[in-house]
Each structure stands twice: as structure tokens, then as C-alpha cells.
Design a protein around this motif. Sequence first.
Motif, short mmCIF file in Angstrom:
data_model
loop_
_atom_site.label_atom_id
_atom_site.label_comp_id
_atom_site.label_asym_id
_atom_site.label_seq_id
_atom_site.Cartn_x
_atom_site.Cartn_y
_atom_site.Cartn_z
N THR A 207 11.69 6.09 5.94
CA THR A 207 12.15 4.76 6.36
C THR A 207 12.64 3.94 5.17
N VAL A 208 11.84 3.93 4.09
CA VAL A 208 12.21 3.14 2.92
C VAL A 208 13.45 3.71 2.26
N HIS A 209 13.57 5.03 2.23
CA HIS A 209 14.75 5.66 1.63
C HIS A 209 16.01 5.29 2.40
N GLY A 210 15.92 5.28 3.72
CA GLY A 210 17.08 4.95 4.53
C GLY A 210 17.54 3.52 4.35
N TRP B 225 9.82 -4.03 -5.64
CA TRP B 225 10.52 -5.30 -5.52
C TRP B 225 11.62 -5.21 -4.48
N VAL B 226 11.76 -6.28 -3.70
CA VAL B 226 12.88 -6.40 -2.77
C VAL B 226 13.45 -7.81 -2.90
N PRO B 227 14.74 -7.99 -2.65
CA PRO B 227 15.25 -9.36 -2.58
C PRO B 227 14.50 -10.15 -1.51
N THR B 228 14.06 -11.34 -1.86
CA THR B 228 13.25 -12.14 -0.94
C THR B 228 13.92 -12.30 0.41
N SER B 229 15.23 -12.46 0.40
CA SER B 229 15.95 -12.68 1.66
C SER B 229 15.91 -11.46 2.58
N ARG B 230 15.51 -10.29 2.06
CA ARG B 230 15.52 -9.08 2.86
C ARG B 230 14.13 -8.49 3.07
N TYR B 231 13.09 -9.24 2.69
CA TYR B 231 11.73 -8.74 2.89
C TYR B 231 11.46 -8.50 4.37
N ASP B 232 11.87 -9.43 5.23
CA ASP B 232 11.62 -9.29 6.67
C ASP B 232 12.25 -8.02 7.22
N GLU B 233 13.41 -7.63 6.66
CA GLU B 233 14.08 -6.40 7.09
C GLU B 233 13.22 -5.18 6.78
N LEU B 234 12.61 -5.16 5.58
CA LEU B 234 11.72 -4.06 5.21
C LEU B 234 10.51 -4.02 6.12
N ALA C 62 10.07 -5.26 9.13
CA ALA C 62 10.41 -4.93 10.51
C ALA C 62 10.70 -3.44 10.67
N ALA C 63 11.41 -2.86 9.69
CA ALA C 63 11.75 -1.43 9.78
C ALA C 63 10.49 -0.57 9.72
N LEU C 64 9.57 -0.90 8.83
CA LEU C 64 8.33 -0.13 8.73
C LEU C 64 7.50 -0.28 10.00
N HIS C 65 7.43 -1.48 10.56
CA HIS C 65 6.67 -1.70 11.79
C HIS C 65 7.29 -0.91 12.94
N GLU C 66 8.63 -0.88 13.02
CA GLU C 66 9.29 -0.17 14.11
C GLU C 66 9.13 1.33 14.00
N GLU C 67 9.19 1.88 12.78
CA GLU C 67 9.15 3.33 12.60
C GLU C 67 7.73 3.89 12.53
N VAL C 68 6.81 3.13 11.93
CA VAL C 68 5.46 3.66 11.68
C VAL C 68 4.39 2.90 12.48
N GLU D 292 1.39 0.41 13.46
CA GLU D 292 0.21 -0.19 12.84
C GLU D 292 -0.43 0.70 11.79
N HIS D 293 0.13 1.88 11.56
CA HIS D 293 -0.48 2.81 10.61
C HIS D 293 -0.12 2.47 9.17
N VAL D 294 0.68 1.44 8.97
CA VAL D 294 1.04 1.04 7.61
C VAL D 294 1.02 -0.48 7.54
N GLU D 295 0.64 -1.00 6.40
CA GLU D 295 0.59 -2.45 6.17
C GLU D 295 1.59 -2.81 5.07
N CYS D 296 2.54 -3.69 5.40
CA CYS D 296 3.51 -4.17 4.42
C CYS D 296 3.16 -5.62 4.09
N GLU D 297 2.94 -5.90 2.81
CA GLU D 297 2.49 -7.22 2.38
C GLU D 297 3.38 -7.76 1.27
N GLU D 298 3.76 -9.02 1.38
CA GLU D 298 4.51 -9.68 0.33
C GLU D 298 3.52 -10.30 -0.65
N LEU D 299 3.43 -9.72 -1.83
CA LEU D 299 2.45 -10.17 -2.81
C LEU D 299 2.85 -11.45 -3.49
N ALA D 300 4.12 -11.60 -3.82
CA ALA D 300 4.55 -12.79 -4.56
C ALA D 300 6.04 -12.95 -4.46
#
Length: 745
Positions: free
Chosen positions: A25-28, A279-288, A290-296, A298-306
Motif C-alpha cells: 500500500t505504501v509503495h503504491g 515523513w509525509v507532506p502534512t497536506s497528504r497525511y490523511d491520504e496515507l 485513509a489508504a492504509l485503513h482501506e487496504e489493511v 484495523e490491523h495497522v495503526e497510522c499515527e501522526e507524531l508531529a
Amino acid sequence: MLRPERMSKVSVTGSKRVMDEVIETVHGLKLLHVVDYDGSWAGFEPGDPGEEAESISETLVTVRSIESILDVDEEDAGPSRIVSDEEVDAEIADVRARVNELDDRRSELREERREVDERLSSMRPFAKLGIDLDLLSGYDSLETRVVEGREDQIREALSEAEGIEEFETFAEANVVALFVYPEEGHEAVLEDALVGVEAAPLTVPDAETGPDEYVATLEERKAGIDAKLEEVDDELEELKLDAAGFLLAVEEQLSIDVQKAEVPLSFATTDRSFIAEGWVPTSRYDELEAALHEEVGEHVECEELARVDYDEAAAGHGHGTHDDEPGDAGDADRQPAAADGEGEPAEVRSDGGQTRSMHGDEPPVVQQNSTVVKPFEMLVQAVNRPKYSELDPTIILFLTFPTMFGLMIGDVGYGFLYMALGYGLYRFFESPGIRSLGGVAIWCGVFTTIFGFFYGELFGFHTLSYVFWQDIAGLSYAPLEKGLDSSFALLWLVVSLLIGVVHLSLGFLFGFVNDLEAEGIVPAYLDNASWILMIVGVWTWVFSHSASASKPDFLFTVFNGDPVSLGFGGFSATVGLAGVGLFLVGMVSMIAGEIRHEGPMVGGLAGLIESVNALVHVVSYARVAAVLLAKAGMAFVVNLLVVGAYQDDAGLHFLDASTATAPQGAELMFPGIISTDAGLAVAAATFVAGALVFVVGHILVLILGITSAGLQGVRLEYVEFFGKFYDGGGENYEPFGYDRTHTTE
């Protein structure tokens, strides 16, 4: 534009059983700049590459080796395709076998040809002599030798040598055959006789035929080998045409597979869980997320640290503010998540309020510039990529570099040629660097055309002055002149100095903003604002009537009617004294800053010496006026040679091509190559000669414009402007992923 894109540090935590799905998912997305785990967490180790990583890497090496043998490049690619594992295994083995067979045959033929060339090289000197090889050796009483050298020197040496009763030489070109009969009781006299003579010995080849016949045989054999080599090359070229598209597609797919297989080396892992940070551009964090939630799910947790603010990055904290409610990371290190007994990730939680994060707290840099400005990022990156905490000077470079270039060259004809050259670089080359250079050239051409329009010049001729500014605009001449025959030369000197004041002050202003965020108001003022005060202060005094008797008059006239009327005849003496006061305040502040860095003795002395640069660095910009006048002079000389010129009270004028006569009362400077009233044949010849001088001369001026105006402009940007605030050293944003060109999914 002055700031890079804002970045967020994120963490992706999950069970190892979903790690492959997360990687896919992340590679795509090609969005996450992965940070390497530094091994600092207890109980966590760097991940292991996929089981297939080694075999994929070996296959990739094989494919690249085949491409190297076939000389495959990107231009040989066919349409994009889907590459399956079965196709790779089967076809690569077949292609490799065919390539290896042909390459081995080619290597054998090349080695055989090399041996033939060596034998030809050794036999050709003897073929020149025309003496059978069996006559050059095998004597009991004669000493023989064949050498390369001068026959007259060799004969002289033999005639003067002791122990030689008789000798004879046979020579052709520089190949000499020696036959020496020694006196009784003497041996090896030939070797002693040639001491000190430039004569390189040649070994007599072992052959049963005459030299000419032997050389002909070898030449025939060489031609046969070359024919076989050509056949092998043709077969390899045919194989290349058949397999190039497939090989490039396989290489791309294998590169992607290696990327995916090796990325776990950057993760922190336990037996059942993994953590990936990046690191991801802040404006695109939600895209990351959402994609992880859709593909994987509840088996993965995506967190914005800072979300890292620029001022915090400048201060070296590495953690940003938490506005817009990003994941709760705090200002301390983040504690990695645990996994439950079923291999599922436990809830992400802190341990005693302390959090832990991987290293890599300096965000990567994504420069935010519009399409128009983006080519100038290449000039910035030639020095270094800006840090996340630094102001990006690309927009200033875009505004100042083409302007200075256009001011120095200023010719409509040259401007269009620079634009055409830039378009060619941008349009017909794939390299991002060359395309960026093309964009820079286009903008330099635009500004060269604009200034050329106001100068009224077209390839050094004042055509636009007559056609537009006089006939259409109703002016007596173009608004601006290069300054070869007027006070405009002094105007451009003053303009160059003013450019220096503004450019340097802007550089120190950038430095002030950088230091303000990193160190605070006092260091920012001492190290930067003090210089702005000094530069503005000293040059305010220079352009004031304070001590005006010791200053050149043109400082007060160039903007006051001679040559342009802007109503500025210099600041008053009072303003000039205020400028001195401003300079002194800045100097004291700057010395205080030097003392803060170097100590009282070294810092105080260094500050006093450095204060002179408030004047000297601005004077460095006088090179702008110097190049302007030089380029104008060069174009004038080319045109002078071609059409000739005369001078009257109004200035310099080019002759009409139909005559070599100056108007009455004017002084003829040069008649010109094509300014002749001679016969038709002579006129045609002089026209061709003049056209040749015109084209070659202006091409040289065009090229020297790049090497002088371009390099001087770059020097002012890099040394004078960048040197006041710019460190660089930012990390490039390299998201995990791959831009497919030869394959499709």
C-alpha cells in the motif's frame, strides 16, 4: 515559495502478518519518506529482508549484465507491459544463454584479431625492407640486426667503432638491416657500436614465407575475422531489438521487488510486530491514513507524531506543533507499540508519559515553487538543497539572475536566440538538469529581449531605435543606451552599485529570518541586521552631499538629467551624516557579534577589518556594468567590421551598406567589409565575407555572453547573496515507491 512544504512525521505500527500488505500500500502511494531504525529501542531489532530478496537481486544483476552486453538504453524501450515471475524465469534464461554464446564468440574473435594485429605489427617493418627473413639471421661469421633508427647515424657509429672489419646496411624508411663482419678476435662488436645511438631493435619473426607474402596472409586472415565479428555484432543487434523492451521492463519490475523486499531493514521489529516511521507532506497525511485503513483495516495503526514548524526545526528540536489535532506524541520520545499474544498490535500507548521516536528528526525538503520558478531550483541545488529550517532563495534567484543577465546583454536578437536555445534544451532532452537549464535560458532570453527593446538594439544595430522609438513612439532615441558614447556608462555603474545594496541587504534579511527562528532576536540582529545598517548607512553617505568635493560628480547627475531625469541629485549632507551614524551603530553591533563568536581580541579585530566589506562587497557588483559595456563593445566591433561606421556630433552611426562614404562633416571610422561601390563580382565577394564575419562574430558574442554575463551573475548570487545567509544541506524527499515507465500493474 520561501518555505519548503510542511512535513509531518508519522508512524505505522502493526502485526507482522500484515506487513506485506502495508508495504504494498505504501509503495503504491509513493508518499512515505522512510526513516531507518537506529536500533535504540529495547526489544526491537531491524527487520529482515524478504526471503526472495537475494534471488531477486541476483536476477537483477544478471539482467543488467545482459543489458550492458547488448548496450541497451532507455531509447530502446517498447510499450509498457505486465511482467510475470514465470516469464522472467523462462525468458531470462533463454536470453542469457543466447547472449553469453554470442558474447563468448565475440571475445574469442577479438582475441584472435588482437594476436593477428600484433603479428602484423611485428612483420610490417620487415616487409618494408623487402629482404627474406632467412637472410637476416643464422650466420656464423656475421653479426646481424634489424633496428628502427636513422641510417646515417647508424653508419657513422659503425664506421667509428673498433673491432669492425666491414659492415653493410640496407634501409627503407626508418627500418635498417645491419650486417657486420668483426675483426679477428672480436665478438659482439655490433652491440657495443650501437651504444649511444637511437636505434630500437626489432625481433625477426619466425616465418617460412617472405615478409610481403606473410603480411598479405595476415591481412586476409584479419579481414576474415572482421567479417565474422560483424556477423556476431549483427546477431547481437538483432537480439537487442527483440529483447530490449522486455529486459527494461524486467529490470524495472525487479527493482521494484527489491525495494519492497529490502524496506523491512528500515523497520523496528519484534517476533510479531513492526514499526515503520517516516515523513509525509502534512497536506497528504490523511491520504496515507485513509489508504492504509482501506487496504489493511484495523490491523495497522497510522499515527501522526508531529507536524514540524520551521522555527522548531531551526532550533533543532525536530518535533513540531500539534495543531489540527495530530496524534499525541508530546515533546519526548515515543514508546513503541506492543503486540498481543495473537500477533495483533496492541493499542498505541505511552509508557509513563515518555514517548520514543526513531532518529531522523530533521524533515526532508520538498521545495514549493511554481512551474515558472522551478527551473531555478537547479541553480540552488548546485550549491546544496536548502534545509527545512532555511528560507528557500529560489524565487529571489528567479527575480534577480535573469534581470542582471538581461541588463548585461540587452539585445532583442540575442534574447530570441537564448530563448530558442533554452526551448531546445527543455523540449528535446529528458535529463531533469538539462531541462531546468533550458528553463533558466528561456527566462534569461526573455529579460535579454525586454532590456534589448528598451536599448533599441537588434544584434548590436539600433534598428528598433529608428523603427519603434523614433518613428512610432516619437522619441529622439531609445529610452536607454549601452553607454559606449555617452554618460550612460556612468549610469550603469551607479545602477550596478544600487543593485549590490539591495541584493546584499536582502541576503542579510534572509539571514536575519533564519537566525531569528534558530537563535533568537539578539544573535539575529548582531549577525545580520547590523550588516544591513552598515551597508545602507555607508552608501547613504556615498550618495549624499556630505564631503561632496571629494566625490565624483556623476553620483549626483546620472539621475538628475545626465543622462536620465528622475529628480534625484543626491541626499543632503544631513542625511549623509545620519548614514554615517547608522553605519557606526551597525559596526558596533557587528563587532559585538564577532566578539560573541570569537572572543574580545580576535572578534574585535576581525570585526574592524570586516566592516570594510560593507563598501567592498557592494563595489563587487560593478562587474555588472563592466560586462554590459564589454558585450556592447564586442557587438559594435563585429558590426563595425561588417558595415563600417562614422562619428559626428550626435555620436556613432553605422554606414549604409551601399556606400563607404560618411556624411559631410562626419568622421569615417571604418568603411566596412560590405560597404563598397565596386563591381558586381567584388561586391558579391565582400558580401559573402561580411556575412561570414557577421554570423561568426555574433555567435562568439552570444557564447561569451553565457560565459561572462552568466558566470558573473552566478558568482554574485552564490558568493555575495548566498554567502550572507545560506548553508544548505537539507535532505531530499525520497518517498518509498517507484515511477513505472516500462511496466504496468
